[in-house]
Design a protein around this motif. Structure first.
Motif, PDB file in Angstrom:
ATOM      1  N   GLN B  76       1.099  -1.135  -0.031  1.00 39.17           N
ATOM      2  CA  GLN B  76      -0.124   0.194  -0.155  1.00 39.17           C
ATOM      3  C   GLN B  76       0.834   1.233  -0.255  1.00 39.17           C
ATOM      4  O   GLN B  76       0.418   2.311  -0.368  1.00 39.17           O
ATOM      5  CB  GLN B  76      -0.959  -0.008   1.280  1.00 39.17           C
ATOM      6  CG  GLN B  76      -1.838  -1.150   1.350  1.00 39.17           C
ATOM      7  CD  GLN B  76      -3.068  -1.110   2.438  1.00 39.17           C
ATOM      8  OE1 GLN B  76      -2.837  -0.187   2.913  1.00 39.17           O
ATOM      9  NE2 GLN B  76      -3.908  -1.954   2.213  1.00 39.17           N
ATOM     10  N   PHE B  99      -8.897  -1.788 -12.286  1.00 43.25           N
ATOM     11  CA  PHE B  99      -8.414  -2.760 -11.189  1.00 43.25           C
ATOM     12  C   PHE B  99      -7.625  -1.961 -10.257  1.00 43.25           C
ATOM     13  O   PHE B  99      -7.790  -2.261  -9.086  1.00 43.25           O
ATOM     14  CB  PHE B  99      -7.477  -3.574 -11.906  1.00 43.25           C
ATOM     15  CG  PHE B  99      -6.868  -4.766 -11.229  1.00 43.25           C
ATOM     16  CD1 PHE B  99      -7.631  -5.890 -10.700  1.00 43.25           C
ATOM     17  CD2 PHE B  99      -5.815  -4.683 -10.615  1.00 43.25           C
ATOM     18  CE1 PHE B  99      -7.111  -6.820  -9.894  1.00 43.25           C
ATOM     19  CE2 PHE B  99      -5.367  -5.486  -9.591  1.00 43.25           C
ATOM     20  CZ  PHE B  99      -6.092  -6.653  -9.439  1.00 43.25           C
ATOM     21  N   VAL B 100      -6.812  -1.049 -10.443  1.00 43.03           N
ATOM     22  CA  VAL B 100      -5.750  -0.335  -9.488  1.00 43.03           C
ATOM     23  C   VAL B 100      -6.639   0.369  -8.416  1.00 43.03           C
ATOM     24  O   VAL B 100      -6.586   0.434  -7.353  1.00 43.03           O
ATOM     25  CB  VAL B 100      -4.734   0.398 -10.141  1.00 43.03           C
ATOM     26  CG1 VAL B 100      -3.859   1.075  -9.158  1.00 43.03           C
ATOM     27  CG2 VAL B 100      -3.850  -0.505 -11.127  1.00 43.03           C
ATOM     28  N   SER B 102      -9.666  -0.124  -7.603  1.00 42.95           N
ATOM     29  CA  SER B 102     -10.426  -1.083  -6.886  1.00 42.95           C
ATOM     30  C   SER B 102      -9.568  -1.652  -5.673  1.00 42.95           C
ATOM     31  O   SER B 102     -10.120  -2.002  -4.680  1.00 42.95           O
ATOM     32  CB  SER B 102     -11.080  -2.572  -7.659  1.00 42.95           C
ATOM     33  OG  SER B 102     -11.669  -2.015  -8.495  1.00 42.95           O
ATOM     34  N   VAL B 103      -8.415  -1.877  -6.154  1.00 46.30           N
ATOM     35  CA  VAL B 103      -7.540  -2.652  -4.957  1.00 46.30           C
ATOM     36  C   VAL B 103      -6.700  -1.786  -4.210  1.00 46.30           C
ATOM     37  O   VAL B 103      -6.138  -2.267  -3.234  1.00 46.30           O
ATOM     38  CB  VAL B 103      -6.455  -3.816  -5.497  1.00 46.30           C
ATOM     39  CG1 VAL B 103      -7.649  -4.947  -6.303  1.00 46.30           C
ATOM     40  CG2 VAL B 103      -5.484  -3.476  -6.766  1.00 46.30           C
ATOM     41  N   HIS B 104      -6.291  -0.779  -4.732  1.00 47.15           N
ATOM     42  CA  HIS B 104      -5.330   0.198  -4.002  1.00 47.15           C
ATOM     43  C   HIS B 104      -5.868   1.576  -3.561  1.00 47.15           C
ATOM     44  O   HIS B 104      -6.335   2.177  -4.189  1.00 47.15           O
ATOM     45  CB  HIS B 104      -4.150   0.709  -5.274  1.00 47.15           C
ATOM     46  CG  HIS B 104      -3.008   0.972  -4.681  1.00 47.15           C
ATOM     47  ND1 HIS B 104      -2.689   1.667  -3.369  1.00 47.15           N
ATOM     48  CD2 HIS B 104      -1.752   0.202  -4.850  1.00 47.15           C
ATOM     49  CE1 HIS B 104      -1.359   1.511  -3.050  1.00 47.15           C
ATOM     50  NE2 HIS B 104      -0.762   0.706  -3.875  1.00 47.15           N
ATOM     51  N   ILE B 146      -0.356   6.855  -7.423  1.00 43.85           N
ATOM     52  CA  ILE B 146      -0.418   6.191  -6.280  1.00 43.85           C
ATOM     53  C   ILE B 146       0.395   7.110  -5.102  1.00 43.85           C
ATOM     54  O   ILE B 146       1.459   7.376  -5.409  1.00 43.85           O
ATOM     55  CB  ILE B 146       0.060   4.767  -6.208  1.00 43.85           C
ATOM     56  CG1 ILE B 146      -0.947   3.949  -7.235  1.00 43.85           C
ATOM     57  CG2 ILE B 146       0.158   4.299  -4.745  1.00 43.85           C
ATOM     58  CD1 ILE B 146      -0.339   2.620  -7.528  1.00 43.85           C
TER      59      ILE B 146
END
Lengths: 307, 285
Positions: B76, B99-100, B102-104, B146
């Motif tokens: 994370q 995708f990123v 949703s998961v990050h 991110i």
């Protein structure tokens, strides 16, 4: 946690388009066959008209029986395709990401190896059967609609002949239970294929199937016992979902079981023994084996160095 | 200063091969550290240990976490680009962003979109339809969007042409880097990142042979160009490396005063690539 799992399942559908393309192709083939078949049969005008007349005069039970046979004949192709798809999917899903090295990207995200491997297990046990079921049900509607149009053109009452007799809800419930139960029953194979997919460096298909074929042979030759062959082949053939029905027995001519099925009026739902299935030790033992193989697959993905 | 990465006696063995051999170092917040070494020196293995992709012996802490045991928490706050080939070829750019997102928990889609709008990458394109340079641009845009504390780059510009390489590093500096963020980078193209680095580590045969802030290099290392008798005199001061160039002797010294060498010829601070050759060759001869 749930959003991660949903994202992982979406990934499987994006990556393995065969999950929905395969049933769609089968649906298309069945629909085309259904149309061409009925056009071809139309050449035998008198015989067909007689048959429709005969069908109109049948009792409701017989018509229901006939529609159910038609629905089953559609389902059979889907069931075979689903299992073949599941085999190829499970053998490929952890292998492909290593082959193209994208595993390094997937592992750079805050997702554990367990979450990833479990998403592949859920895809095999739940997503593939559900997608298959939806396409199968729509195909059955399409086939019945094509038949309706055809009999209507020939002047018969499709509403009475087909739709009033079609036990859709009952057949669909039974089909859905079967589609979900099949991968659960065959889950040891699913777990094994996932492990092979996570482990093998080449030809997952060969590595996946060789032990299944060779182990029973070696066991028979070296030890003289049949433990593996029983575990493998009995599981493939005798799913305890149908009141003790031996699916291998269905292939024998004059099978007592087939006659018994006929006597039951071919009610699909009444053939299913869900309680017997869920309480059978074979199911739970199989799930345990699947769990062990899947855990091993998680560990292999976690500990394997891909450099 | 807070240590972001703390490695003490870290080793990793494959059978009889010690890929990483008793390595110790600290990397502090806000630094850009270059990890430089020849092929097979253990760079990638060390990075993998830092990223929790492989286990190792010794004590390794990244952001206060055990990278191997707490990989999910670690990821994370860490981003990494392993090399240009790792984005899955079948995925669409929009699916990748989905995708990123949703998961990050630290991913900002609007920032990624803003960065991507400066490129020619179409949102619906599949990765396999993009050029190598575009794939790297895409990967860097995602990673820049991110909010991570540590960025690990392992040969990120491998196979790219010079324009993309320059652009890549300028984007890393302008869009990603600030005083709160830290970068650990390995590359063969040392010259291109020399001006970016605040710290440098050389690794050879699994061992760290140099670990120094860039601004301390001129105090410790001096390169001397000398000829004839002066070269002979200089040789007595134990250079760590010597080479010939156009009839002159080029010698690299460690811990010898600059003033002392000035009397023998022209002195300067060695370029990283030359210092690397001196340290690695010096260590082996």
């Amino acid at each position: 946690m749930i959003s991660t799992q949903v994202a992982l399942l979406k990934r499987e559908l994006w990556e393995h388009r065969a999950i929905y393309v395969t049933p769609l192709v089968i649906a298309l083939v069945i629909a085309v066959m259904s149309v061409t078949g009925q056009v071809a049969i139309s050449a035998f005008d008198q015989v067909v008209d007689l048959a429709i007349l005969g069908a109109s005069n049948l009792g409701e039970a017989e018509r229901k029986h006939a529609i159910t046979v038609l629905m089953i004949s559609v389902s059979v192709l889907f069931v075979f395709a689903m299992w073949i798809l599941t085999i190829f999917y499970t053998l490929d899903c952890l292998y492909a990401e290593r082959k193209d090295k994208s595993i390094l990207f997937w592992r750079s995200m805050p997702v554990t190896d367990a979450e990833t491997v479990i998403s592949k297990l859920i895809t095999s046990l739940l997503v593939i059967p559900l997608v298959t079921f939806v396409v199968l049900a729509i195909t059955q509607i399409v086939v019945l609609t094509i038949s309706s149009i055809w009999v209507s053109i020939r002047g018969a009452d499709a509403g009475h002949l087909i739709w009033a007799a079609a036990p859709l809800t009952e057949n669909w419930t039974a089909t859905l239970i079967f589609l979900l139960a099949l991968p659960l029953w065959l889950s040891p194979f699913i777990g094994w294929f996932l492990l092979v997919s996570a482990y093998t460096k080449r030809s997952a298909l060969l590595v996946g199937f060789l032990p299944i074929i060779l182990l029973p042979m070696f066991e028979k030759m070296l030890v003289g016992t049949k433990m593996f062959s029983t575990a493998i082949f009995v599981r493939s053939g005798q799913m305890p979902l149908f009141h003790g029905l031996d699916t291998f027995g269905l292939w024998d001519d004059n099978s007592e079981q087939l006659n018994a099925l006929g006597r039951s009026g071919l009610s699909l739902l009444s053939m299913i023994d869900l309680g017997g299935f869920l309480t059978s030790p074979g199911l739970w033992l199989g799930l345990l084996v699947c769990g062990l193989f899947t855990t091993a697959a998680i560990y292999v993905r976690r500990f394997r160095d891909e450099s | 200063m807070t240590s972001l990465i703390s490695a003490r006696n870290v080793s990793k063995t494959f059978g009889s091969l010690r890929a990483v051999d008793n390595v110790s170092f600290e990397i502090e917040k806000g630094r850009i550290t270059g990890l430089i070494g020849p092929n097979g020196a253990g760079k990638t293995t060390l990075l993998k240990a830092v990223l929790g992709l492989t286990d190792c012996q010794g004590s390794l802490s990244v952001l206060g976490l055990d990278p191997f045991k707490q990989r999910k928490e670690l990821m994370q706050n860490i981003c990494f680009i392993a090399d240009v080939a790792v984005l899955p070829r079948w995925i669409r750019v929009s699916q990748l962003l989905d995708f990123v997102e949703s998961v990050h928990p630290r991913f900002s889609r609007s920032k990624a979109r803003e960065l991507l709008s400066k490129t020619k990458i179409p949102g619906q394109a599949k990765i396999k339809e993009l050029s190598k340079g575009m794939v790297t641009q895409l990967h860097l845009s995602i990673i820049t969007a991110i909010d991570a504390k540590l960025l690990v780059l392992d040969e990120p510009t491998l196979g790219l042409d010079i324009i993309f390489r320059k652009e890549f590093y300028s984007n890393v500096l302008n869009d990603y880097f600030d005083q709160e963020r830290t970068i650990l980078i390995t590359t063969h193209q040392v010259e291109e990142i020399e001006n970016l680095l605040t710290d440098v580590m050389f690794i050879n045969d699994g061992r760290l042979v140099l670990n120094s802030p860039m601004d301390q290099l001129p105090e410790r290392y001096v390169e001397l160009q000398a000829t004839g008798d002066n070269a002979e005199l200089a040789r007595k001061l134990n250079p760590i490396h010597e080479r010939d160039m156009f009839g002159k002797k080029i010698m690299t010294f460690e811990g010898v005063g600059r003033d002392r060498l000035k009397a023998l010829g022209e002195v300067r601070t060695p370029a990283i690539a030359d210092l690397f050759v001196a340290k690695v060759k010096g260590a082996t001869t």
